[in-house]
Design a protein around this motif. Structure first.
Motif, PDB file in Angstrom:
ATOM      1  N   ALA A  33      -1.339  -2.104  15.351  1.00 23.49           N
ATOM      2  CA  ALA A  33      -0.095  -2.903  15.505  1.00 23.49           C
ATOM      3  C   ALA A  33       1.257  -2.606  14.662  1.00 23.49           C
ATOM      4  O   ALA A  33       1.892  -3.217  14.497  1.00 23.49           O
ATOM      5  CB  ALA A  33      -1.702  -4.494  15.211  1.00 23.49           C
ATOM      6  N   LEU A  34       0.271  -2.419  13.298  1.00 22.65           N
ATOM      7  CA  LEU A  34       2.111  -1.611  12.321  1.00 22.65           C
ATOM      8  C   LEU A  34       2.652  -1.595  13.362  1.00 22.65           C
ATOM      9  O   LEU A  34       3.668  -0.729  13.037  1.00 22.65           O
ATOM     10  CB  LEU A  34       1.916  -2.017  11.560  1.00 22.65           C
ATOM     11  N   GLY A  35       2.505  -0.233  13.561  1.00 27.14           N
ATOM     12  CA  GLY A  35       3.243   0.537  14.369  1.00 27.14           C
ATOM     13  C   GLY A  35       4.045  -0.381  15.176  1.00 27.14           C
ATOM     14  O   GLY A  35       5.540   0.414  15.694  1.00 27.14           O
TER      15      GLY A  35
ATOM     16  N   VAL B  12      13.326   3.501  13.877  1.00 26.80           N
ATOM     17  CA  VAL B  12      12.071   3.149  14.935  1.00 26.80           C
ATOM     18  C   VAL B  12      12.429   2.551  15.890  1.00 26.80           C
ATOM     19  O   VAL B  12      12.490   2.855  16.894  1.00 26.80           O
ATOM     20  CB  VAL B  12      11.465   2.183  14.079  1.00 26.80           C
TER      21      VAL B  12
ATOM     22  N   GLU C 280      -5.235  -2.895  12.794  1.00 29.52           N
ATOM     23  CA  GLU C 280      -4.287  -3.355  12.212  1.00 29.52           C
ATOM     24  C   GLU C 280      -2.836  -2.136  11.835  1.00 29.52           C
ATOM     25  O   GLU C 280      -1.706  -2.419  12.140  1.00 29.52           O
ATOM     26  CB  GLU C 280      -4.516  -4.101  10.858  1.00 29.52           C
TER      27      GLU C 280
ATOM     28  N   ALA D 186      16.333   2.515   6.905  1.00 29.67           N
ATOM     29  CA  ALA D 186      15.595   3.282   7.459  1.00 29.67           C
ATOM     30  C   ALA D 186      14.406   2.880   8.583  1.00 29.67           C
ATOM     31  O   ALA D 186      13.978   3.174   9.636  1.00 29.67           O
ATOM     32  CB  ALA D 186      14.197   4.085   6.380  1.00 29.67           C
ATOM     33  N   HIS D 187      14.443   1.107   8.434  1.00 30.31           N
ATOM     34  CA  HIS D 187      13.997   1.115   9.054  1.00 30.31           C
ATOM     35  C   HIS D 187      13.912   0.440  10.212  1.00 30.31           C
ATOM     36  O   HIS D 187      13.191   0.064  11.426  1.00 30.31           O
ATOM     37  CB  HIS D 187      12.959  -0.851   8.346  1.00 30.31           C
TER      38      HIS D 187
ATOM     39  N   PHE E  81       5.626  -2.932  14.748  1.00 20.07           N
ATOM     40  CA  PHE E  81       6.627  -4.181  14.422  1.00 20.07           C
ATOM     41  C   PHE E  81       7.678  -4.050  14.993  1.00 20.07           C
ATOM     42  O   PHE E  81       8.120  -5.209  14.815  1.00 20.07           O
ATOM     43  CB  PHE E  81       6.576  -3.933  12.348  1.00 20.07           C
ATOM     44  N   ALA E  82       8.303  -3.017  14.709  1.00 18.57           N
ATOM     45  CA  ALA E  82       9.831  -3.199  14.997  1.00 18.57           C
ATOM     46  C   ALA E  82      10.084  -3.827  16.307  1.00 18.57           C
ATOM     47  O   ALA E  82       9.152  -4.025  17.415  1.00 18.57           O
ATOM     48  CB  ALA E  82      10.608  -1.762  16.214  1.00 18.57           C
TER      49      ALA E  82
ATOM     50  N   ARG F 227      -0.183   4.742  16.043  1.00 19.19           N
ATOM     51  CA  ARG F 227       0.705   4.020  15.094  1.00 19.19           C
ATOM     52  C   ARG F 227       1.865   4.624  15.370  1.00 19.19           C
ATOM     53  O   ARG F 227       3.053   3.378  16.333  1.00 19.19           O
ATOM     54  CB  ARG F 227       0.566   4.739  13.902  1.00 19.19           C
TER      55      ARG F 227
ATOM     56  N   VAL G  92       8.386   8.834  13.387  1.00 17.14           N
ATOM     57  CA  VAL G  92       7.959   9.575  12.968  1.00 17.14           C
ATOM     58  C   VAL G  92       6.217   9.953  12.490  1.00 17.14           C
ATOM     59  O   VAL G  92       6.020   8.397  11.902  1.00 17.14           O
ATOM     60  CB  VAL G  92       8.552   9.754  11.108  1.00 17.14           C
TER      61      VAL G  92
ATOM     62  N   LEU H 264       8.419   1.922   5.904  1.00 16.12           N
ATOM     63  CA  LEU H 264       9.540   2.169   6.523  1.00 16.12           C
ATOM     64  C   LEU H 264       9.424   2.559   7.697  1.00 16.12           C
ATOM     65  O   LEU H 264      10.358   2.158   8.643  1.00 16.12           O
ATOM     66  CB  LEU H 264      10.435   2.572   5.408  1.00 16.12           C
TER      67      LEU H 264
ATOM     68  N   PHE I 167      -2.174   3.008   6.594  1.00 14.80           N
ATOM     69  CA  PHE I 167      -2.459   1.775   5.395  1.00 14.80           C
ATOM     70  C   PHE I 167      -4.341   2.172   5.305  1.00 14.80           C
ATOM     71  O   PHE I 167      -4.941   1.007   6.590  1.00 14.80           O
ATOM     72  CB  PHE I 167      -1.857   0.471   6.680  1.00 14.80           C
TER      73      PHE I 167
ATOM     74  N   ARG J 231       7.838  -4.625  20.091  1.00 15.78           N
ATOM     75  CA  ARG J 231       6.639  -6.114  20.246  1.00 15.78           C
ATOM     76  C   ARG J 231       6.253  -6.272  22.015  1.00 15.78           C
ATOM     77  O   ARG J 231       5.801  -6.647  22.691  1.00 15.78           O
ATOM     78  CB  ARG J 231       6.990  -7.325  19.609  1.00 15.78           C
TER      79      ARG J 231
ATOM     80  N   GLU K  40       0.917  -1.064  -0.029  1.00 14.55           N
ATOM     81  CA  GLU K  40      -0.317  -0.693   0.000  1.00 14.55           C
ATOM     82  C   GLU K  40       0.903   1.288  -0.318  1.00 14.55           C
ATOM     83  O   GLU K  40       0.461   2.196  -0.656  1.00 14.55           O
ATOM     84  CB  GLU K  40      -0.516   0.133   0.426  1.00 14.55           C
TER      85      GLU K  40
END
Lengths: 289, 237
Positions: B98-100, B74, B95, B70-71, B102-103, B147, B80, A183, B88, B107, A177
């Protein structure tokens, strides 16, 4: 009437494979924004994989899936690292163009390799149960093809659940998406690309296996299957695995109807007509959300 | 905490930042102001690792920033909230949240942090199953901030969170930012809404044509003749 229904049933059965063939292409295109025109060649390789597992090691083609799928996953990872990882470094607008170059090159190379290794002969896996047919009201349903349809649906359903429910599945959808936003949430986007490409290749391998058992493989089927998959992707739109499966069934039925109504040669034409009509009337596809 | 020194960045041959120096200290809210095209978003893209600076240095908690992918930013505690929210849209509120997280570091304690976000933005709990793109702009901004908070950041960077929101909503979002800051999160706030941003921030920087044109405490900047002329207009009192 019976002849018509018989044709439509056969169309539905091959439509499941169209859906499976398209699922991998759709996943790769949706996530990497890369059009892998060698997708049909990956299907062809999967078919040969299953064929030789049967011919040399005596594997039942359906059992061969348990080897073809992990093999194709690994092969997909290698292809990504060696070829497509370079394409996704480019800006999004130039990705499709670059991937077309790489994809056509890969397709030509794999076609030539297959002729060289396995000759241009058509091959098909013949099992002891190959001729088994169930009859429903005068309609004959070949069991192998029915099993292929069910398996195709199950595999697509499995990938759908993987994308919907797992952590990395969610990460793959997020990358599809908006990769920059992905990232920013800490997703290693390159790994999401790798996973999507490997899963797409595994789906192609599985499709090839089912093609080799219900139908036949030869080195030249690649382009044909890429086209079928492309038509289904356009028909269904990106972003929905179940939608892609239904899109495959629609193409199978449309082909059968055209062949019944206008004669065999029109079978191949109807897909391209659908392609054109959908692009003009509903370019986002029938099932895109 | 975050130190940016002599940062230069460009898009192709077009130079956007020419030597920006600023810092965010622990516990601070710092406002970054300036007209369109001053380089505010570019600076954020550098901090986030989306753009490699051409020269200069960035340090985060004493260690260099800007070389890593970049990843990983976080993971190190900088979250940011990008301009335009970049949610998304085809996924649900929950969801997105939850993606926020992810690092890997984020978790741990994900569930309790989700409760924390719902405590700050109760409306998100009610809407947690809804698709994000069906939400109003203000609610989407809450999801975007939520997020970022899910990553358990020590520094929250926001790029124009007030954009497109009604003044009352901006007020309430800024009030929540103050509470988040009291909870121990430093904030770097990029804004065009000068009054609201400087009222909230401890300190501010004015970015103009890729350079820091003025800096100081919020109240001081607000009274600065230069700032008043440039951003508040001749009618400002």
């Amino acid at each position: 009437m019976t002849a018509f229904v018989q044709q439509m049933v056969l169309g539905l059965l091959i439509g499941g494979l169209y859906g499976l063939a398209a699922a991998g292409l759709s996943l790769v295109f949706g996530v990497l924004k890369v059009l892998n025109v060698a997708h049909g060649q990956l299907i062809m390789l999967g078919g040969y994989g299953a064929f030789w597992l049967g011919a040399l090691a005596g594997f039942d083609p359906f059992a061969a899936l348990t080897l073809v799928i992990p093999g194709a996953l690994a092969f997909g990872a290698v292809l990504y690292w060696t070829l497509f990882a370079w394409v996704v470094r480019a800006s999004e607008e130039t990705r499709v163009k670059n991937s077309l170059l790489i994809g056509f090159g890969l397709a030509l190379a794999l076609d030539a390799l297959a002729v060289r290794l396995w000759t241009a002969d058509e091959r098909s896996i013949t099992t002891s149960y190959a001729g088994a047919v169930v009859s429903v009201g005068g309609i004959a349903i070949p069991l192998v093809r029915l099993a292929s349809l069910v398996l195709a649906g199950a595999l697509i359903g499995g990938v759908h659940l993987l994308l919907a429910r797992t952590r990395w599945g969610r990460a793959i959808r997020a990358t599809a998406e908006d990769w920059e936003a992905a990232l920013l949430t800490g997703i290693d986007v390159r790994r999401a690309y790798l996973l999507a490409f490997a899963i797409g290749t595994a789906l192609a391998g599985a499709a090839g296996t089912l093609v080799s058992v219900g139908y036949s493989v030869s080195p030249s089927i690649g382009l044909e299957w890429t086209l079928k998959a492309l038509v289904v992707v356009v028909l269904a739109g990106l972003g929905s695995m179940p939608g892609t499966f239904v899109g495959g069934l629609v193409l199978g039925l449309a082909e059968a109807a055209a062949a019944w109504g206008f004669g065999g040669p029109y079978r191949e034409m109807v897909g391209l007509v659908l392609f054109f009509v959908v692009l003009v009337a509903r370019p986002q596809g029938l099932f895109a959300r | 905490m975050l130190e940016v020194e002599g940062l230069e960045a460009s898009y192709g041959s077009f130079r956007v930042l020419s030597g920006v120096t600023l810092e965010v200290r622990p516990g601070e809210i710092v406002a970054l102001l300036g007209p369109n095209g001053a380089g505010k978003t570019t600076l954020i893209r550098c901090i986030a690792g989306l753009l490699r600076p051409r020269a200069g240095a960035m340090r985060w908690e004493g260690r260099p920033l800007g070389q890593a992918e970049a990843h990983t930013v976080v993971e190190r505690g900088v979250a940011v909230v990008p301009e335009g929210r970049r949610l998304f849209g085809s996924m649900s509120v929950e969801e997105n949240l939850a993606l926020g997280a992810f690092a890997p570091r984020a978790r741990r304690g994900e569930a309790s942090r989700l409760e924390g976000v719902y405590a700050i933005f109760p409306v998100l709990r009610e809407r947690r199953r809804q698709l994000v793109r069906a939400l109003s702009g203000g609610q989407q901004q809450m999801v975007a901030i939520g997020r970022a908070l899910m990553a358990d950041p020590r520094l929250l960077v926001l790029d124009e969170p007030s954009l497109g929101l009604a003044p009352r909503l901006v007020e309430s979002i800024f009030g929540l930012l103050r509470e988040i800051n009291r909870g121990g999160v430093s904030i770097l706030l990029v804004e065009q809404n000068v009054h609201a941003a400087l009222a909230l921030a401890h300190r501010g920087y004015i970015l103009e044509a890729g350079r820091v044109a003025a800096e100081g405490q919020g109240s001081v900047l607000l009274n600065d003749a230069h700032v008043r002329r440039a951003y508040l207009g001749p009618l400002a009192r």
